[in-house]
Motif scaffolding. Structure first.
Motif, PDB file in Angstrom:
ATOM      1  N   ALA A  14      25.682  51.705  24.197  1.00  0.00           N
ATOM      2  CA  ALA A  14      26.482  52.844  24.389  1.00  0.00           C
ATOM      3  C   ALA A  14      27.863  52.981  23.560  1.00  0.00           C
ATOM      4  O   ALA A  14      28.183  53.961  22.797  1.00  0.00           O
ATOM      5  CB  ALA A  14      26.762  52.969  25.798  1.00  0.00           C
ATOM      6  N   ALA A  15      28.718  51.711  23.620  1.00  0.00           N
ATOM      7  CA  ALA A  15      29.791  51.667  22.945  1.00  0.00           C
ATOM      8  C   ALA A  15      29.684  51.592  21.526  1.00  0.00           C
ATOM      9  O   ALA A  15      30.285  52.092  20.722  1.00  0.00           O
ATOM     10  CB  ALA A  15      30.522  50.323  23.444  1.00  0.00           C
ATOM     11  N   GLY A  16      28.568  50.795  21.030  1.00  0.00           N
ATOM     12  CA  GLY A  16      28.172  50.778  19.608  1.00  0.00           C
ATOM     13  C   GLY A  16      28.001  52.173  18.983  1.00  0.00           C
ATOM     14  O   GLY A  16      28.670  52.682  18.178  1.00  0.00           O
ATOM     15  N   ILE A  17      26.878  52.838  19.694  1.00  0.00           N
ATOM     16  CA  ILE A  17      26.683  54.381  19.313  1.00  0.00           C
ATOM     17  C   ILE A  17      27.909  55.176  19.254  1.00  0.00           C
ATOM     18  O   ILE A  17      28.058  55.781  18.264  1.00  0.00           O
ATOM     19  CB  ILE A  17      25.683  54.842  20.233  1.00  0.00           C
ATOM     20  CG1 ILE A  17      24.374  54.004  20.033  1.00  0.00           C
ATOM     21  CG2 ILE A  17      25.268  56.342  19.889  1.00  0.00           C
ATOM     22  CD1 ILE A  17      23.192  54.554  20.939  1.00  0.00           C
ATOM     23  N   TYR A  18      28.817  55.037  20.345  1.00  0.00           N
ATOM     24  CA  TYR A  18      29.899  55.758  20.414  1.00  0.00           C
ATOM     25  C   TYR A  18      30.865  55.622  19.198  1.00  0.00           C
ATOM     26  O   TYR A  18      31.351  56.612  18.381  1.00  0.00           O
ATOM     27  CB  TYR A  18      30.852  55.655  21.701  1.00  0.00           C
ATOM     28  CG  TYR A  18      31.787  56.337  22.044  1.00  0.00           C
ATOM     29  CD1 TYR A  18      31.815  57.749  22.360  1.00  0.00           C
ATOM     30  CD2 TYR A  18      33.056  56.089  21.662  1.00  0.00           C
ATOM     31  CE1 TYR A  18      32.878  58.622  22.551  1.00  0.00           C
ATOM     32  CE2 TYR A  18      34.270  56.799  21.721  1.00  0.00           C
ATOM     33  CZ  TYR A  18      34.170  58.271  22.113  1.00  0.00           C
ATOM     34  OH  TYR A  18      35.369  59.010  22.316  1.00  0.00           O
ATOM     35  N   LEU A  19      30.979  54.410  18.831  1.00  0.00           N
ATOM     36  CA  LEU A  19      31.923  54.186  17.783  1.00  0.00           C
ATOM     37  C   LEU A  19      31.256  54.268  16.507  1.00  0.00           C
ATOM     38  O   LEU A  19      31.699  54.951  15.533  1.00  0.00           O
ATOM     39  CB  LEU A  19      32.171  52.381  17.649  1.00  0.00           C
ATOM     40  CG  LEU A  19      33.112  51.951  18.682  1.00  0.00           C
ATOM     41  CD1 LEU A  19      33.188  50.424  18.769  1.00  0.00           C
ATOM     42  CD2 LEU A  19      34.563  52.506  18.210  1.00  0.00           C
ATOM     43  N   ILE A  20      29.628  54.270  16.294  1.00  0.00           N
ATOM     44  CA  ILE A  20      29.214  54.706  15.201  1.00  0.00           C
ATOM     45  C   ILE A  20      29.373  56.155  14.790  1.00  0.00           C
ATOM     46  O   ILE A  20      29.423  56.508  13.557  1.00  0.00           O
ATOM     47  CB  ILE A  20      27.746  54.374  15.015  1.00  0.00           C
ATOM     48  CG1 ILE A  20      27.559  52.783  15.011  1.00  0.00           C
ATOM     49  CG2 ILE A  20      27.025  54.938  13.988  1.00  0.00           C
ATOM     50  CD1 ILE A  20      26.050  52.136  15.179  1.00  0.00           C
ATOM     51  N   VAL A  21      29.494  57.013  15.542  1.00  0.00           N
ATOM     52  CA  VAL A  21      29.527  58.550  15.264  1.00  0.00           C
ATOM     53  C   VAL A  21      31.043  58.754  15.518  1.00  0.00           C
ATOM     54  O   VAL A  21      31.112  60.069  15.442  1.00  0.00           O
ATOM     55  CB  VAL A  21      28.642  59.259  16.386  1.00  0.00           C
ATOM     56  CG1 VAL A  21      27.361  58.959  16.397  1.00  0.00           C
ATOM     57  CG2 VAL A  21      29.232  59.002  17.764  1.00  0.00           C
ATOM     58  N   SER A  24      36.186  57.538  11.764  1.00  0.00           N
ATOM     59  CA  SER A  24      36.662  56.616  11.036  1.00  0.00           C
ATOM     60  C   SER A  24      35.819  55.580  10.666  1.00  0.00           C
ATOM     61  O   SER A  24      34.855  54.964  11.408  1.00  0.00           O
ATOM     62  CB  SER A  24      37.877  55.947  12.058  1.00  0.00           C
ATOM     63  OG  SER A  24      38.084  54.628  11.417  1.00  0.00           O
ATOM     64  N   ILE A  25      35.863  55.246   9.396  1.00  0.00           N
ATOM     65  CA  ILE A  25      34.967  54.533   8.888  1.00  0.00           C
ATOM     66  C   ILE A  25      35.079  52.864   9.304  1.00  0.00           C
ATOM     67  O   ILE A  25      34.028  51.983   9.457  1.00  0.00           O
ATOM     68  CB  ILE A  25      34.829  54.226   7.377  1.00  0.00           C
ATOM     69  CG1 ILE A  25      33.451  53.636   6.738  1.00  0.00           C
ATOM     70  CG2 ILE A  25      36.066  53.605   6.866  1.00  0.00           C
ATOM     71  CD1 ILE A  25      32.984  54.334   5.458  1.00  0.00           C
ATOM     72  N   VAL A  26      36.154  52.419   9.692  1.00  0.00           N
ATOM     73  CA  VAL A  26      36.323  51.219  10.490  1.00  0.00           C
ATOM     74  C   VAL A  26      35.516  51.160  11.864  1.00  0.00           C
ATOM     75  O   VAL A  26      35.122  50.343  12.189  1.00  0.00           O
ATOM     76  CB  VAL A  26      37.901  50.962  10.750  1.00  0.00           C
ATOM     77  CG1 VAL A  26      38.212  49.621  11.467  1.00  0.00           C
ATOM     78  CG2 VAL A  26      38.730  50.882   9.435  1.00  0.00           C
ATOM     79  N   LYS A  27      35.842  52.050  12.677  1.00  0.00           N
ATOM     80  CA  LYS A  27      34.964  52.217  13.753  1.00  0.00           C
ATOM     81  C   LYS A  27      33.601  52.232  13.656  1.00  0.00           C
ATOM     82  O   LYS A  27      32.948  51.524  14.499  1.00  0.00           O
ATOM     83  CB  LYS A  27      35.585  53.467  14.488  1.00  0.00           C
ATOM     84  CG  LYS A  27      36.876  53.424  14.989  1.00  0.00           C
ATOM     85  CD  LYS A  27      36.996  54.609  15.997  1.00  0.00           C
ATOM     86  CE  LYS A  27      38.548  54.590  16.510  1.00  0.00           C
ATOM     87  NZ  LYS A  27      38.773  55.602  17.384  1.00  0.00           N
ATOM     88  N   LEU A  28      33.150  52.723  12.490  1.00  0.00           N
ATOM     89  CA  LEU A  28      31.760  52.573  12.284  1.00  0.00           C
ATOM     90  C   LEU A  28      31.263  50.954  12.127  1.00  0.00           C
ATOM     91  O   LEU A  28      30.257  50.688  12.583  1.00  0.00           O
ATOM     92  CB  LEU A  28      31.393  53.243  10.821  1.00  0.00           C
ATOM     93  CG  LEU A  28      29.982  53.225  10.299  1.00  0.00           C
ATOM     94  CD1 LEU A  28      28.880  54.159  11.093  1.00  0.00           C
ATOM     95  CD2 LEU A  28      29.924  53.266   8.839  1.00  0.00           C
ATOM     96  N   ILE A  29      32.171  50.118  11.514  1.00  0.00           N
ATOM     97  CA  ILE A  29      31.712  48.718  11.425  1.00  0.00           C
ATOM     98  C   ILE A  29      31.678  48.032  12.849  1.00  0.00           C
ATOM     99  O   ILE A  29      30.904  47.442  12.886  1.00  0.00           O
ATOM    100  CB  ILE A  29      32.771  48.094  10.358  1.00  0.00           C
ATOM    101  CG1 ILE A  29      32.564  48.705   8.908  1.00  0.00           C
ATOM    102  CG2 ILE A  29      32.567  46.573  10.361  1.00  0.00           C
ATOM    103  CD1 ILE A  29      33.425  48.150   8.052  1.00  0.00           C
ATOM    104  N   MET A  30      32.783  48.512  13.565  1.00  0.00           N
ATOM    105  CA  MET A  30      32.875  47.835  14.765  1.00  0.00           C
ATOM    106  C   MET A  30      31.479  48.133  15.703  1.00  0.00           C
ATOM    107  O   MET A  30      31.146  47.543  16.410  1.00  0.00           O
ATOM    108  CB  MET A  30      34.168  48.310  15.594  1.00  0.00           C
ATOM    109  CG  MET A  30      35.257  47.897  14.854  1.00  0.00           C
ATOM    110  SD  MET A  30      36.922  48.012  15.501  1.00  0.00           S
ATOM    111  CE  MET A  30      38.128  46.992  14.914  1.00  0.00           C
TER     112      MET A  30
END
Lengths: 115, 781
Positions: A14-21, A24-30
């Motif tokens: 859930a946290a991963g998907i939330y960050l991917i969408v 910010s491209i940095v959050k995408l990596i995280m």
């Protein structure tokens, strides 16, 4: 125990998907990093959960004492961790270069470098 | 081996053709023509040896029942001799016609490829092999039609021909597989042995429909005839070869080939007879209407192909014999006329018949060849075209064994034959007689390379009729026998006695002359109606279908390939969530609510800690906080690995995590701090998607943890690790010994990533000269 692991995997995804969408491209990596943690644990769970019994052969015996953890998912995850790191390292450098070229860290504005 | 070499030699020589061209210059056409000429001689020699068909088989894909079976029987002999013989003339002709063209070597190569594919089609004795070569002819035809690829029209025509014949090719594949399974045999020459089984089979109708459809697209039968005139965008040697004498006959060949196995049913005969008759009439009228030389010839080819299909559909001994003779006659005269049209274009620069006249003074030899061929086309003695027409009419008249419908067919035939006579006069005579016209270039006799092909073919049309024993009968008789599945005795002779067929034949000629005189008046009167029909014609249907398909592809691409990373992510995760949820709903009833069971308090605490780390990362407002959260997650997972018997994983995880955190801090130093891009509503929506994804994965864990996988592989590694690989750590032994190659692959991936990282570090897009173009970098980003 498996419910606990299920919660953990679910939370990581859930946290991963939330960050991917996020934009910010940095959050995408995280997000990708969290997602791969979740995927590793999912594979780990598929091998069954055995506490504290590594698949090691004791001195004097020919095979690991049962019950031991399934070695195959572990081998898969080991590979996945390393490959995942390779991907993340490449992405981080790519993103920092892309930021220099495009001049933004907003993925919605990643449409070209000629502006 | 002989037949295999005969088929493959063209493929082998094709890539060398440009080299030959470069070495020999304008003599290359003559040199390359030696191959087809010797192949034609080879086929004739093989056949004259007697003793029935020559067959050979080579193992190819035995598992699929697809062996490279090749067979030269009567029908193959006729086709193969035409393909190789006319091919020889075409290579010489192409050398003259395209002399000085930059890509002449390339067209030799394509033509050789085409010739070899075509030989493969007619020599194949296995349904799969036939299909493969069939597709190869479509592909080489695509390359040849689109030869002048700088011309948009040529590209469009090439694509149209490829799509239409390619669609037919797919039908052939489906039909061939069904036929093979119905008969229990993929070998074409064995199919007729199973004809009763095939006839009774439930798939008989689909088989016939699919194969006939495929053959119709290839042989330009109505309503798929429209690609053939468009294909005239090809250089004339190509039109003369593919689109008059060989490739378009592949469909007819297939129909004739399958007649013994599939023929003599109402479905088969009805389809062939009436579609053939319609094509014959429509083609004749469309040819009559045209003024551009090559288009006239293209439409009249459509008409002739229709005639042959109709005759095959009638299916009586007489009709099949007529079809085969017609095929031979048409190959001679149409090949010759195409080459004449090309030579006229080459020497005068004119393509339109109305702009030509009195050329016989400047090019008497070409005029002679043209006149002979036109006579054959008009069906005037002493040409082989006359014999073909006689036999065709005779086979339709009810005094043979055709019923009342014979009258209708005979009437249609005479009408189209009369139009054919007018067309033959228009293309074969009109440019050479009548008033002198001013042409773009001053007309003079073309060189030997341009004269040889039409001259030889025209003379063959004469010779086949005057001395049928020399060439016509030895080719036609075995071919008709093969198509009938019984011995045929075609009466190839000029004089059949005073009968109705002769009268009708004469009537067609007279009517044709009248039509020729009144041609433009008739076209003017009938033109408006005809043009109105064009608006709803099959080529319009093709355009609409093509536009619709492209429209759908466009809309779908716009919807899916939006270029927005977030949309891709939404689609991907949405599909995963839906797929997992659907599987849960259908497959796994949850029997009881799971509980924490034997979870120990410190485990619960650890998981809680990791989740807090993940939460912290997700909502962090600055970079360092997010990195700290990530570290917490990574190290926490390492501890989980320790607790559950995976010390190697824990070690790796700790190392990697440390590296990753260091790298993150270093790289993020160069990037801006977090900003708030999204509104509250967007965040809520994203959260919903994220929670759904998380729930799906959590459910997956619950299922897989219950599921006991097959332990065979794991047990193998565990018990063999020490005895076989001398290692006590099973996981390590798997990685470096049992699956060492996989690990090597993994290392390669890492090296590639490292090289990529290094290259990106060195690249400074902001300052360097000659940096990658914006488009290239856009792709990376």
């Amino acid at each position: 125990m498996k419910l606990l692991l299920a919660l953990l995997v679910g939370g990581l995804f859930a946290a991963g998907i939330y960050l991917i969408v996020r934009r910010s491209i940095v959050k995408l990596i995280m997000g990708l990093i969290l997602l791969s943690h979740g995927a590793n644990l999912l594979i780990f769970a598929s091998g069954g959960l055995v506490r504290a019994q590594a698949p090691l052969v004791e001195a004097g015996s020919l095979a690991p004492e049962p019950p031991h953890a399934d070695p195959v998912p572990q081998a898969l995850i080991l590979t996945a961790i390393v490959i995942g790191f390779g991907v993340v390292a490449f992405m981080m450098v790519l993103v920092s270069r892309a930021y220099m070229a495009v001049g933004t860290d907003d993925t919605e504005e990643f449409t070209g470098t000629d502006h | 081996m002989t037949l295999l070499i005969a088929v493959l030699s063209g493929f082998v020589l094709a890539p060398m053709a440009p080299v030959v061209h470069r070495a020999l210059g304008r003599h290359a056409g003559w040199a390359i023509a030696l191959l087809p000429a010797s192949l034609a001689a080879l086929f004739l020699a093989l056949a004259s040896r007697g003793g029935g068909a020559v067959a050979e088989s080579h193992a190819w894909m035995p598992g699929l029942g697809a062996d490279l079976d090749l067979r030269l029987d009567g029908l193959s002999l006729l086709m193969a001799t035409l393909i190789a013989g006319i091919g020889a003339a075409i290579f010489v002709y192409a050398g003259g016609y395209l002399a000085g063209h930059r890509h002449l070597g390339r067209i030799y190569a394509y033509l050789l490829m085409f010739m070899a594919s075509m030989l493969g089609v007619v020599l194949a004795d296995n349904l799969i092999v036939l299909f493969v070569f069939w597709e190869l002819t479509s592909i080489s035809s695509y390359l040849l039609i689109g030869f002048e690829h700088a011309d948009a029209k040529a590209r469009k025509s090439a694509l149209q021909a490829l799509l239409v014949t390619g669609l037919g090719g797919l039908a052939i594949l489906a039909g061939a597989l069904m036929l093979g399974s119905a008969a229990g045999d993929m070998r074409i020459s064995n199919l007729s042995l199973h004809r009763e089984t095939i006839r009774e089979h439930a798939l008989y109708a689909p088989i016939v429909l699919l194969l006939v459809f495929g053959a119709f697209t290839k042989s330009a039968q109505f309503p798929f005839h429209f690609w053939l005139p468009s294909a005239m965008a090809a250089p004339t040697p190509v039109s003369a070869y593919l689109h008059s004498s060989t490739m378009v006959k592949a469909g007819i060949y297939l129909l004739a080939r399958l007649t013994p196995a599939l023929g003599e049913s109402e479905l088969w005969n009805g389809l062939l007879t009436w579609f053939g008759a319609a094509t014959m009439l429509v083609g004749a009228w469309l040819a009559f209407r045209q003024t551009v030389l090559k288009l006239i010839l293209a439409y009249s080819t459509v008409s002739a192909l229709g005639t042959i299909v109709m005759a095959l559909g009638v299916g009586t001994t007489y009709a099949v014999e007529a079809a085969i003779v017609f095929l031979l006659a048409h190959a001679f005269y149409k090949g010759a006329l195409f080459m004449v049209a090309g030579a006229i274009d080459h020497e005068t620069g004119e393509k339109d018949v109305t702009a030509l006249g009195e050329l016989r003074r400047s090019m008497p030899l070409l005029a002679g060849a043209s006149a002979l061929a036109a006579l054959s086309m008009a069906g005037v003695p002493p040409m082989v075209g006359f014999i073909a027409k006689e036999l065709a009419i005779k086979s339709l008249l009810p005094d043979t064994d055709l019923g009342r419908e014979g009258y209708a067919l005979a009437a249609m035939f005479v009408a189209s034959a009369a139009l054919g006579v007018a067309v033959a006069l228009r293309v074969g005579f009109a440019p050479f007689f009548g008033a002198t016209r001013e042409t773009k270039r001053e007309a003079h006799e073309p060189g030997l390379s341009l004269l040889l092909g039409p001259g030889v073919l025209a003379l063959l049309g004469l010779g086949a009729a005057v001395a049928p024993g020399a060439l016509a009968t030895p080719l036609v008789e075995p071919a008709a026998s093969a198509a009938l599945g019984a011995q045929a005795h075609p009466h190839v002779a000029l004089w059949h006695g005073w009968n109705l067929a002769l009268a009708l034949s004469a009537a067609a000629v007279v009517l044709g002359v009248v039509l020729f005189r009144a041609q433009w008046a008739i076209v003017g009167a009938g033109g408006a109606a005809s043009r109105a029909l064009d608006a709803i014609g099959p080529s319009r249907v093709y355009e609409h279908v093509l536009a619709a398909v492209l429209g759908i592809a466009d809309a779908q691409t716009r919807a899916l390939q939006s270029g927005s990373l977030r949309r891709y992510a939404f689609i991907t995760f949405g599909v995963i969530v839906l797929a997992v949820a659907a599987t849960f709903a259908l497959r796994t009833p949850l029997e009881r609510l799971p509980d924490f069971g034997d979870a120990r308090p410190y485990e619960i605490g650890l998981v809680f800690l990791i989740l807090i780390g993940a939460w912290f990362t997700a909502v962090a407002r600055n970079r360092l906080a997010a990195i700290a959260g990530l570290g917490l997650v990574g190290y926490g997972i390492a501890i989980i690995f320790v607790l559950f018997g995976a010390p190697d994983l824990a070690l790796t995880q700790v190392c990697i995590e440390t590296l990753a955190v260091v790298l993150l801090v270093l790289v993020f130093y160069m990037l801006p701090d977090f900003r708030t891009f999204s509104t509250r509503a967007q965040k809520a929506r994203d959260l919903l998607v994220a929670l759904a994804g998380g729930a799906a994965m959590a459910g997956l864990v619950l299922v897989v943890a219950d599921h006991r996988p097959d332990m065979t592989v794991s047990d193998f590694y565990a018990t063999n690790s020490l005895p076989r690989a001398y290692g006590r750590n099973v996981v390590n032994v798997i990685l470096v010994d049992f699956r060492a190659l996989d690990t090597l692959g993994e290392i390669v991936v890492l090296v590639v990533a490292a090289v990529g990282v290094y290259a990106l570090m060195k690249l400074d897009p902001t300052t360097r000269e000659g940096a990658p173009t914006p488009a290239g970098k856009g792709g990376e980003g």
